[in-house]
Design an enzyme around this catalytic site. Structure first.
Site: not given
Length: 199
Positions: A75-77, A112
């Protein structure tokens, strides 16, 4: 004694984020944590949405290569202010500058999520965009907030799950935990699709 359900594959969270670890623990599934060795530098001209999606998938693939039989979450933000990415500030000065820039504006937090299982060839990516409207903030409010919470490891310099909620006018999201860093509704959907059993 509750019935135990045998999971077909181990679950691995490819993240160093304690926030994601705490969120995933809510699902009650056993999981390991592995740090992804992923360069998070944006590509030239890369939009925040594209950056978040690319990094989430890169993290999941990197960890899946180490755990080929596991179902891996990446995940990434990226905070998106007028098309420009805002990352984790890392220190007080950069956090102050970020909050001044976001004061009175709407920021889209592009969160994401990728789920990958190398053994089965499973790979899905999704995005939970969260629109956050910041109040007009005075320098004194920004300083008080940063001294109290020190959110230097959060994209956008504010923790909505803590005192940072006082900086906001509105949050618009279809996946309530996305702003904290892991959209659990989408995570559950993708883990089921990958073959894991959830309540």
């Amino acid at each position: 004694m509750p019935e135990t359900i045998e999971q077909p594959r181990p679950l691995v969270l490819g993240s160093t984020s304690r926030y994601r670890r705490e969120l995933l623990a809510r699902l009650g599934l056993p999981f390991e944590v592995t740090a992804p060795a992923t360069d998070e530098t944006p590509l030239p001209g890369e939009a925040p949405r594209a950056l978040a999606l690319r990094l989430a998938l890169a993290k999941a693939r990197a960890v899946a290569a180490q755990h080929p039989g596991a179902v891996v979450i990446g995940s990434d933000q990226v905070a998106d202010l007028d098309g420009q990415p805002l990352g984790k500030p890392g220190n007080h000065e950069r956090a102050t500058a970020q909050l001044r820039r976001m004061s009175g504006k709407t920021v889209i937090f592009q969160t994401a999520l990728a789920v990958v299982c190398q053994a089965t060839g499973f790979e899905q990516v999704d995005l939970a965009a969260v629109c956050v409207r910041f109040r007009a903030l005075s320098d004194a409010e920004i300083e008080r907030y940063l001294q109290a919470e020190q959110p230097y490891d959060c994209a956008g310099s504010a923790k909505s799950e803590g005192l940072g909620i006082a900086l906001l006018d509105a949050i618009d999201s279809d996946d309530p935990t996305a702003l904290i860093g892991l959209p659990l509704i989408r995570t559950c959907r993708m883990l089921r699709a990958a073959g894991l059993v959830l309540p």
